[in-house]
Design a protein around this motif. Structure first.
Motif, PDB file in Angstrom:
ATOM      1  N   TYR A  22       0.828  -1.209   0.000  1.00 38.37           N
ATOM      2  CA  TYR A  22       0.000   0.000   0.000  1.00 38.37           C
ATOM      3  C   TYR A  22       0.864   1.261   0.000  1.00 38.37           C
ATOM      4  O   TYR A  22       0.552   2.245  -0.682  1.00 38.37           O
ATOM      5  CB  TYR A  22      -0.917   0.015   1.224  1.00 38.37           C
ATOM      6  CG  TYR A  22      -1.897  -1.131   1.300  1.00 38.37           C
ATOM      7  CD1 TYR A  22      -2.838  -1.352   0.301  1.00 38.37           C
ATOM      8  CD2 TYR A  22      -1.888  -2.014   2.383  1.00 38.37           C
ATOM      9  CE1 TYR A  22      -3.744  -2.411   0.374  1.00 38.37           C
ATOM     10  CE2 TYR A  22      -2.787  -3.064   2.469  1.00 38.37           C
ATOM     11  CZ  TYR A  22      -3.710  -3.254   1.460  1.00 38.37           C
ATOM     12  OH  TYR A  22      -4.601  -4.292   1.540  1.00 38.37           O
ATOM     13  N   LEU A  23       1.929   1.242   0.773  1.00 37.58           N
ATOM     14  CA  LEU A  23       2.819   2.404   0.831  1.00 37.58           C
ATOM     15  C   LEU A  23       3.523   2.617  -0.509  1.00 37.58           C
ATOM     16  O   LEU A  23       3.637   3.754  -0.992  1.00 37.58           O
ATOM     17  CB  LEU A  23       3.851   2.215   1.947  1.00 37.58           C
ATOM     18  CG  LEU A  23       3.293   2.084   3.369  1.00 37.58           C
ATOM     19  CD1 LEU A  23       4.426   1.841   4.365  1.00 37.58           C
ATOM     20  CD2 LEU A  23       2.515   3.327   3.776  1.00 37.58           C
ATOM     21  N   VAL A  24       3.996   1.527  -1.108  1.00 41.92           N
ATOM     22  CA  VAL A  24       4.670   1.619  -2.401  1.00 41.92           C
ATOM     23  C   VAL A  24       3.702   2.124  -3.467  1.00 41.92           C
ATOM     24  O   VAL A  24       4.030   3.002  -4.276  1.00 41.92           O
ATOM     25  CB  VAL A  24       5.258   0.254  -2.800  1.00 41.92           C
ATOM     26  CG1 VAL A  24       5.679   0.241  -4.267  1.00 41.92           C
ATOM     27  CG2 VAL A  24       6.440  -0.091  -1.909  1.00 41.92           C
ATOM     28  N   GLU A  25       2.491   1.588  -3.458  1.00 42.49           N
ATOM     29  CA  GLU A  25       1.490   2.005  -4.441  1.00 42.49           C
ATOM     30  C   GLU A  25       1.158   3.487  -4.291  1.00 42.49           C
ATOM     31  O   GLU A  25       1.083   4.224  -5.288  1.00 42.49           O
ATOM     32  CB  GLU A  25       0.221   1.179  -4.264  1.00 42.49           C
ATOM     33  CG  GLU A  25      -0.906   1.594  -5.197  1.00 42.49           C
ATOM     34  CD  GLU A  25      -2.286   1.281  -4.632  1.00 42.49           C
ATOM     35  OE1 GLU A  25      -3.188   1.050  -5.430  1.00 42.49           O
ATOM     36  OE2 GLU A  25      -2.444   1.305  -3.394  1.00 42.49           O
ATOM     37  N   ALA A  26       0.979   3.939  -3.058  1.00 42.52           N
ATOM     38  CA  ALA A  26       0.663   5.347  -2.834  1.00 42.52           C
ATOM     39  C   ALA A  26       1.816   6.244  -3.271  1.00 42.52           C
ATOM     40  O   ALA A  26       1.602   7.317  -3.847  1.00 42.52           O
ATOM     41  CB  ALA A  26       0.338   5.580  -1.356  1.00 42.52           C
TER      42      ALA A  26
END
Length: 765
Positions: free
Chosen positions: A296-300
């Motif tokens: 989720y952090l990478v995607e954001a």
């Protein structure tokens, strides 16, 4: 005939016989061969062959250009780091991160030269003897044997392939000569160090430094550099973690060879060399994957980087920006605070997910949690909760915009009223002390579109102040206030605070938070209020670096978008929600609060499909949302009612329940020292009216028909993680959005003190 005559006859006969024997005389034959293979003919042939080879080489030199680098050699991973510089993740098929030679210590650079090619700085880039030996070995079937220079190895890695063919070796020779003439030695050495394979899946020195010593290349010691340089001879055999005793002995010998060569080249002091000990590499550890919150952090971070590439004109479209990001080579640092991230994850687990049991209660499988935490002074996104696990639920619940924010929108209406100095239909200024009629289903006055929203459970409040209406989350009051301010003005202020209002109709139903919004978006809105009206745009990116392009990130703190007095008045009013409203059980009475001032607002959407709490202290803003979503196609929105074992059909999950509890569990751990709000206002929770309340007249108008809500999609991506949903905010479903169970005052007769409301029937929402 005398004896003298006989002797003369024999002599004459012998002379006559000689010509008859001459054809069989070997001396005459050998003379002919010598005439054909004379030293002149041999030398001439050799000279001609050399000229032929030289001519062929000249032709090759003229025809073969330096090609573009091969695709495999150019592939890199993207490296993601927390705000403290520690590794968050590596994303990409090739574990490589190119680094500038200037960032590698000079002594470490020299270890590679000492190991592979001592004459590197003075040679012409090729080793004719070694190349010839390699060609002959290839022709004779002996395989890859023979030495080559660093330049040749770089050319093989970057421009060519690893094929062992004569044509490839000849191309290597020609290209190496050209590269040496056209490129600097530092350029070649950097290319060699960055393209070589070191084992453990690591291409390039940066990935190798992380794989073997868990540090960046810039921090390597000479001893560690010598080990990595030694590895290149046989990466698999020399990897200390899996090497046999023979392999360990050989790599130590190679390590000593490298350092001794450095002494011989006067690059290393002999005394210092004697004191060096072998740097045993650390045990292998897998690079962080996309499991848990990492994905989720990478995607954001990727989504924000792509937006910035388009905004700055580096990419024309988001698809083009995606291709740039996917190509790799980025070092991306996020603003995520590693400690706060852990605290947020733990708060969700302790408060909610540990209580979910989909096998026992199918409704528990419908619960999705999302949260975002922002520093209102800097705009940094300090923590993000996207869902239970990225590899199980691909849509990021912290950034999705397909659920209604419900009553967390009510503070925006009040902010618009304060900013526009709006008045009621009978001309009274709107402030915290203004009195409205809180009767359920009271038709709004002054709108061409009829609207008569019910309060939760159809409770009639009668005449109440704006402060009390915010505390109790009274729909009828804020529906009328939206009309009094003007819905165009309300949406204008919502946009200035950070909400995406594009395409939203300016209709009364929007007052109930019937549009779509994400926890990250609502955190930004409330952060602007916390920052005294100065715009805060949540920023997950701290920096994004790439050798081929630059990205200048905008300042997350913008201009003053509403006045300080308007923002501070809303903050003051929202402290009442915590101290005397729908969040008091979960937040006000939390034993960890320790006297901390808190402002916030709860929200529960139509049919209990979402539940929210967005709240803040002077230094930390966090928005928490719970969303009901069918985990199977068509992934439609469903009710949260009955989850975690609450009485089915009765036990609603309200914003003052799990969302507020998650917020408190996280915030009171992460906020730091206790602080007071510095507010420029005389209105709000502590303000008491001194005038006799008067109500705003109402007018019977037929309520409008309300459309249905758009459902989310959570199908996993086919080749790349799904991007954040960007659906337009949906209008309300059958009935308007409401909030936590509330009752008219006085006296309080509701079950508000139990925000989970386990036994109360589901009121009309």
């Amino acid at each position: 005939m005398g004896r003298a005559d006989e002797r003369r006859a024999r002599q004459r006969g012998g002379r006559r016989a000689a010509p008859q024997r001459s054809p069989g005389n070997g001396k005459s034959g050998r003379g002919g061969i010598r005439r054909f293979f004379t030293w002149k003919t041999v030398l001439g042939s050799l000279f001609g062959f050399v000229l032929l080879v030289m001519g062929a080489f000249v032709v090759m030199y003229m025809m073969i250009d330096i090609p573009a680098g091969n695709a495999a050699a150019q592939k890199q991973s993207n490296v993601y780091k927390y705000s403290d510089g520690s590794l968050l993740a590596r994303d990409g098929k090739v574990n490589r991160e190119n680094v500038d030679l200037s960032s590698i210590p000079k002594d470490v650079q020299r270890t590679f030269v000492a190991a592979e090619n001592k004459s590197f700085y003075t040679d012409s880039g090729v080793d004719l003897k070694g190349t010839t030996r390699g060609v002959l070995n290839t022709l004779s079937g002996k395989g890859a044997q023979g030495g080559s220079t660093i330049t040749q190895q770089y050319v093989k890695n970057y421009y060519l392939t690893q094929d062992q063919t004569v044509s490839r070796k000849l191309k290597e020779l020609v290209i190496s000569l050209k590269v040496d003439r056209q490129k600097s030695k530092d350029y070649i050495l950097a290319g060699y160090i960055n393209t070589s394979y070191y084992g453990r899946g690591a291409f390039g020195i940066q990935a190798a430094a992380q794989a073997y010593y868990h540090k960046d290349a810039k921090d390597l010691s000479v001893e560690e550099g010598a080990y990595l340089a030694a590895l290149l001879q046989a990466p698999s055999q020399y990897d200390w973690a899996v090497a046999s005793d023979t392999g360990k002995r050989l790599v130590k010998d190679r390590w000593n060879y490298v350092l001794n060569n450095m002494v011989g080249q006067h690059w290393l002091d002999a005394g210092k060399r004697q004191s060096m000990t072998f740097p045993v590499p650390k045990e292998p550890k897998p690079a962080p994957g996309m499991e848990g919150q990492t994905g989720y952090l990478v995607e954001a971070a990727n989504a924000e980087l792509k937006r910035q590439l388009v905004a700055q004109g580096t990419a024309a479209t988001l698809d083009e920006a995606k291709a740039m990001v996917d190509a790799g080579g980025w070092t991306i640092t996020v603003n995520i605070d590693k400690k706060k991230q852990t605290q947020l994850e733990q708060a969700v687990k302790d408060t909610l997910t540990s209580k979910l049991d989909p096998k026992e209660r199918p409704v528990d499988g419908n619960v999705q949690a999302g949260a975002a935490s922002v520093d209102p002074k800097t705009g940094k996104v300090l923590a993000l909760y996207g869902g239970v696990d990225y590899v199980k639920h691909y849509v990021n619940n912290a950034t999705r915009r397909d659920f209604q924010p419900a009553s967390t929108f009510k503070p925006v209406i009040l902010a618009a009223a304060m900013e526009e100095e709006a008045k009621t239909q009978d001309g009274r200024p709107i402030n915290a002390n203004t009195v409205y009629d809180g009767t359920s289903r009271r038709p709004v006055k002054g709108s061409s579109v009829g609207f008569a929203p019910p309060n939760e459970d159809d409770v009639d409040y009668g005449d109440i102040t704006v402060q009390t209406a915010m505390n109790k989350s009274v729909n009828s009051v804020f529906a009328q206030m939206g009309i009094d301010v003007g819905m165009d003005e309300v949406l204008k202020v919502a946009k200035s605070l950070g909400m995406d209002t594009k395409g939203l109709p300016a209709v009364p139903a929007q007052t109930l938070g019937s549009m779509g919004a994400s926890p990250l978006e609502m955190a930004g809105v409330y952060a602007t209020l916390d920052n005294h009206g100065k715009k805060v745009t949540p920023a997950i990116l701290a920096s994004a670096e790439h050798k081929d392009r630059e990205v200048d990130l905008p300042d997350p703190i913008g201009d003053q978008v509403i006045s300080r007095e308007a923002a501070d008045t809303v903050t003051s009013v929202l402290t009442g929600v915590v101290d005397d409203g729908t969040a008091r059980t979960s937040v006000r009475d939390n034993p960890q609060r320790d006297g901390q001032q808190v402002a916030g607002k709860t929200g529960t959407s139509d049919n209990n499909k979402s539940a929210w709490f967005t709240g803040y202290t002077p230094g930390l803003v966090t928005s928490v949302g719970l969303f009901g979503e069918n985990p199977k196609p068509p992934y439609n929105q469903v009710s949260l009612t009955g989850a975690t074992g609450l009485i089915p059909g009765k036990g609603r999950i309200n914003g003052g329940g799990y969302p507020a509890q998650i917020w408190a569990g996280y915030t009171f751990e992460a906020m730091g020292e206790v602080r007071k709000f510095d507010l420029d206002t005389t209105q709000g929770a502590a303000f008491r009216p001194t005038t006799t309340p008067t109500t705003t007249p109402s007018q019977e108008i037929t309520p409008s028909t309300t459309p249905t809500t758009q459902e989310p999609t959570t199908q996993p991506p086919s080749s790349a993680p799904a991007t954040t949903p960007t659906t337009q905010a949906p209008p309300p479903e059958d009935t308007p959005t409401t909030d936590e169970p509330t009752t008219p005052e006085p006296p309080p007769t509701s079950t508000e003190d139990d925000p989970l409301d386990p036994v109360r029937p589901n009121g009309k929402e």
